[in-house]
Design a protein around this motif. Structure first.
Motif, PDB file in Angstrom:
ATOM      1  N   TYR A 185       0.838  -1.191   0.000  1.00 15.65           N
ATOM      2  CA  TYR A 185       0.000   0.000   0.000  1.00 15.65           C
ATOM      3  C   TYR A 185       0.877   1.246   0.000  1.00 15.65           C
ATOM      4  O   TYR A 185       1.816   1.362   0.794  1.00 15.65           O
ATOM      5  CB  TYR A 185      -0.931  -0.001   1.209  1.00 15.65           C
ATOM      6  CG  TYR A 185      -1.819  -1.225   1.262  1.00 15.65           C
ATOM      7  CD1 TYR A 185      -2.847  -1.391   0.348  1.00 15.65           C
ATOM      8  CD2 TYR A 185      -1.611  -2.221   2.206  1.00 15.65           C
ATOM      9  CE1 TYR A 185      -3.659  -2.513   0.372  1.00 15.65           C
ATOM     10  CE2 TYR A 185      -2.420  -3.351   2.248  1.00 15.65           C
ATOM     11  CZ  TYR A 185      -3.435  -3.494   1.324  1.00 15.65           C
ATOM     12  OH  TYR A 185      -4.231  -4.605   1.345  1.00 15.65           O
ATOM     13  N   TYR A 235      -4.381   2.156  -0.086  1.00 13.00           N
ATOM     14  CA  TYR A 235      -4.484   1.338  -1.289  1.00 13.00           C
ATOM     15  C   TYR A 235      -3.166   1.378  -2.064  1.00 13.00           C
ATOM     16  O   TYR A 235      -2.263   2.182  -1.768  1.00 13.00           O
ATOM     17  CB  TYR A 235      -5.636   1.817  -2.173  1.00 13.00           C
ATOM     18  CG  TYR A 235      -5.478   3.225  -2.705  1.00 13.00           C
ATOM     19  CD1 TYR A 235      -4.987   3.458  -3.987  1.00 13.00           C
ATOM     20  CD2 TYR A 235      -5.831   4.326  -1.932  1.00 13.00           C
ATOM     21  CE1 TYR A 235      -4.844   4.747  -4.476  1.00 13.00           C
ATOM     22  CE2 TYR A 235      -5.697   5.614  -2.406  1.00 13.00           C
ATOM     23  CZ  TYR A 235      -5.204   5.823  -3.683  1.00 13.00           C
ATOM     24  OH  TYR A 235      -5.056   7.096  -4.158  1.00 13.00           O
ATOM     25  N   THR A 280      -4.358  -3.737  -7.058  1.00 13.55           N
ATOM     26  CA  THR A 280      -5.778  -4.090  -7.110  1.00 13.55           C
ATOM     27  C   THR A 280      -6.436  -4.120  -5.736  1.00 13.55           C
ATOM     28  O   THR A 280      -7.624  -4.402  -5.644  1.00 13.55           O
ATOM     29  CB  THR A 280      -5.967  -5.475  -7.760  1.00 13.55           C
ATOM     30  OG1 THR A 280      -5.262  -6.461  -6.994  1.00 13.55           O
ATOM     31  CG2 THR A 280      -5.469  -5.480  -9.196  1.00 13.55           C
ATOM     32  N   ARG A 281      -5.684  -3.827  -4.676  1.00 17.70           N
ATOM     33  CA  ARG A 281      -6.241  -3.977  -3.332  1.00 17.70           C
ATOM     34  C   ARG A 281      -6.187  -2.673  -2.545  1.00 17.70           C
ATOM     35  O   ARG A 281      -5.312  -1.840  -2.731  1.00 17.70           O
ATOM     36  CB  ARG A 281      -5.486  -5.059  -2.562  1.00 17.70           C
ATOM     37  CG  ARG A 281      -5.630  -6.440  -3.151  1.00 17.70           C
ATOM     38  CD  ARG A 281      -4.982  -7.476  -2.264  1.00 17.70           C
ATOM     39  NE  ARG A 281      -5.127  -8.818  -2.800  1.00 17.70           N
ATOM     40  CZ  ARG A 281      -4.775  -9.921  -2.169  1.00 17.70           C
ATOM     41  NH1 ARG A 281      -4.243  -9.839  -0.952  1.00 17.70           N
ATOM     42  NH2 ARG A 281      -4.941 -11.103  -2.731  1.00 17.70           N
ATOM     43  N   LEU A 317      -7.688  -1.102   1.656  1.00 16.73           N
ATOM     44  CA  LEU A 317      -8.295  -1.393   2.951  1.00 16.73           C
ATOM     45  C   LEU A 317      -9.135  -0.194   3.372  1.00 16.73           C
ATOM     46  O   LEU A 317      -8.660   0.949   3.340  1.00 16.73           O
ATOM     47  CB  LEU A 317      -7.222  -1.650   4.011  1.00 16.73           C
ATOM     48  CG  LEU A 317      -6.304  -2.851   3.822  1.00 16.73           C
ATOM     49  CD1 LEU A 317      -5.206  -2.834   4.877  1.00 16.73           C
ATOM     50  CD2 LEU A 317      -7.094  -4.155   3.869  1.00 16.73           C
ATOM     51  N   GLU A 338     -11.607  -5.362   3.255  1.00 20.78           N
ATOM     52  CA  GLU A 338     -10.691  -5.221   2.133  1.00 20.78           C
ATOM     53  C   GLU A 338     -11.462  -4.780   0.894  1.00 20.78           C
ATOM     54  O   GLU A 338     -12.610  -5.175   0.698  1.00 20.78           O
ATOM     55  CB  GLU A 338      -9.985  -6.548   1.846  1.00 20.78           C
ATOM     56  CG  GLU A 338      -8.927  -6.444   0.751  1.00 20.78           C
ATOM     57  CD  GLU A 338      -8.198  -7.753   0.500  1.00 20.78           C
ATOM     58  OE1 GLU A 338      -6.999  -7.828   0.818  1.00 20.78           O
ATOM     59  OE2 GLU A 338      -8.844  -8.687  -0.018  1.00 20.78           O
ATOM     60  N   ARG A 387     -11.293  -4.353  -3.402  1.00 18.08           N
ATOM     61  CA  ARG A 387     -10.651  -4.838  -4.622  1.00 18.08           C
ATOM     62  C   ARG A 387     -11.156  -4.018  -5.792  1.00 18.08           C
ATOM     63  O   ARG A 387     -12.280  -3.528  -5.778  1.00 18.08           O
ATOM     64  CB  ARG A 387     -10.993  -6.309  -4.857  1.00 18.08           C
ATOM     65  CG  ARG A 387     -10.480  -7.262  -3.795  1.00 18.08           C
ATOM     66  CD  ARG A 387      -9.113  -7.784  -4.137  1.00 18.08           C
ATOM     67  NE  ARG A 387      -8.686  -8.810  -3.208  1.00 18.08           N
ATOM     68  CZ  ARG A 387      -8.204  -9.990  -3.570  1.00 18.08           C
ATOM     69  NH1 ARG A 387      -8.096 -10.285  -4.851  1.00 18.08           N
ATOM     70  NH2 ARG A 387      -7.802 -10.852  -2.672  1.00 18.08           N
ATOM     71  N   ASP A 428      -9.162  -6.156 -12.178  1.00 18.79           N
ATOM     72  CA  ASP A 428      -7.735  -6.240 -12.472  1.00 18.79           C
ATOM     73  C   ASP A 428      -7.408  -6.000 -13.939  1.00 18.79           C
ATOM     74  O   ASP A 428      -6.243  -6.086 -14.338  1.00 18.79           O
ATOM     75  CB  ASP A 428      -7.173  -7.594 -12.031  1.00 18.79           C
ATOM     76  CG  ASP A 428      -7.796  -8.776 -12.765  1.00 18.79           C
ATOM     77  OD1 ASP A 428      -8.625  -8.552 -13.674  1.00 18.79           O
ATOM     78  OD2 ASP A 428      -7.449  -9.924 -12.427  1.00 18.79           O
ATOM     79  N   TYR A 483      -5.501   3.502  -9.288  1.00 18.82           N
ATOM     80  CA  TYR A 483      -6.643   2.901  -8.600  1.00 18.82           C
ATOM     81  C   TYR A 483      -7.760   3.935  -8.457  1.00 18.82           C
ATOM     82  O   TYR A 483      -7.547   5.022  -7.907  1.00 18.82           O
ATOM     83  CB  TYR A 483      -6.193   2.436  -7.225  1.00 18.82           C
ATOM     84  CG  TYR A 483      -7.112   1.484  -6.489  1.00 18.82           C
ATOM     85  CD1 TYR A 483      -8.430   1.826  -6.201  1.00 18.82           C
ATOM     86  CD2 TYR A 483      -6.657   0.247  -6.056  1.00 18.82           C
ATOM     87  CE1 TYR A 483      -9.268   0.959  -5.510  1.00 18.82           C
ATOM     88  CE2 TYR A 483      -7.479  -0.635  -5.364  1.00 18.82           C
ATOM     89  CZ  TYR A 483      -8.788  -0.266  -5.090  1.00 18.82           C
ATOM     90  OH  TYR A 483      -9.616  -1.125  -4.411  1.00 18.82           O
TER      91      TYR A 483
END
Length: 335
Positions: free
Chosen positions: A53, A68, A73-74, A76, A86, A88, A91, A99
């Motif tokens: 992150y 992030y 792709t992730r 919090l 979480e 997402r 992708d 993002y």
């Protein structure tokens, strides 16, 4: 130029994110480090969320934060410092553009999460406190790679400063209250009947207030065309424009000396962060101050091979901007 000064520099090691908490500064990604107005770090570094992150956004109330990965792709969602869930994103080409995520506030005071959890081209709006999805029903979005969404002050508009395939950077603006009753509002090109930056790419945008959007364009496109009836409506290469939604027109359009990258709102000026901070008057387009000693990434647009987005935070009162610089923080005070 005397009214815009660097009020302090704090040499405090790597700073990975910045948000304001009153007059203190916090680094959520870096383990919630805290600095007081005198520049002292007065909390011990806590365990962070992992090197994956590298960015953070916070809600208008300060309660909610998303950390992030800018090209991952992730993410919090945090309530205070507690991980709620979480996040997402789709992708598809995720490593090639930023993002898409933001936190904002609706007119009724509810705070919302805006992101693209299922499809890169489909914006979703959720009540951040309950997790309820507010955009429901059948959807058929156009092929916008949404990125850098931002809710306007007051909750009237939502902008996505993403891109479409050629590729070209665009700024699409949506009527947010309408989208909450008809989510397909978010599937088209937005409230403008054209994309005024489709020829000259939209490098960056920022809300000046609830009804005015500043847009900076880049070096590509924007060639004059004698047969183009929309020339008086469009921005050309390397221009700064201010669009008024009540007036439905550009209030200002000015030529720029070159790329200015990420822009941040500071009253009737914008702070541009390409290479080093420069302050531009939105009414004249003229630079009124600059700080070449503060080296910043040469970042343009939201996609492709690019320098990382500068780590920066505008104080809610608009008079201070905190910037992560080499080995620490600089705070620019703007009168």
């Amino acid at each position: 130029m005397d009214d815009a000064v660097v009020s302090r520099k704090v040499w405090t090691g790597e700073v990975r994110s910045l948000v304001w908490d009153g007059d203190d500064l916090l680094d959520p990604v870096g383990g919630w480090r805290r600095w007081s107005p005198d520049g002292r770090e007065h909390s011990r570094r806590r365990r962070g969320y992992g090197r994956a992150y590298d960015r953070a956004v916070t809600s208008p109330s300060g309660r909610w934060t998303v950390v992030y990965a800018e090209r991952g792709t992730r993410g919090l969602l945090l309530d205070g410092r507690r991980v709620v869930r979480e996040l997402r994103r789709d992708d598809h080409r995720a490593g090639q553009f930023d993002y898409p995520v933001c936190l904002g506030m609706l007119a009724d005071g509810r705070e919302v999460l805006v992101h693209c959890p299922e499809r890169y081209a489909r914006l979703e709006v959720e009540d951040v406190a309950t997790g309820e999805r507010l955009t429901t029903g059948g959807r058929d979005p156009v092929g916008v790679f949404h990125s850098r969404p931002a809710v306007s002050p007051g909750g009237r508009w939502l902008v996505s400063a993403g891109w479409v395939w050629t590729p070209a950077g665009v700024a699409a603006v949506y009527d947010l209250p309408r989208a909450l009753t008809d989510a397909t509002v978010l599937d088209g090109r937005g409230v403008l009947t054209y994309w005024p930056m489709i020829d000259a790419e939209a490098d960056s945008v920022c809300w000046l207030d609830g009804d005015r959007l500043a847009v900076a364009t880049g070096a590509h496109g924007g060639e004059p065309d004698e047969d183009d009836e929309d020339d008086d409506l469009e921005l050309g290469q390397h221009q700064l424009g201010v669009w008024s939604f009540p007036a439905a027109k550009w209030l200002y359009r000015h030529d720029l000396p070159g790329p200015i990258g990420t822009i941040l709102p500071c009253g009737e000026t914008v702070l541009a962060l390409y290479g080093h901070p420069r302050l531009f008057d939105i009414r004249t387009g003229e630079p009124v101050a600059e700080w070449p000693e503060l080296v910043m990434p040469r970042r343009e647009g939201s996609y492709g091979v690019n320098a990382p987005t500068p780590v920066a935070a505008v104080h809610p009162d608009g008079t201070r901007v905190a910037l992560a610089v080499a080995r620490g923080i600089a705070v620019i005070r703007i009168a």
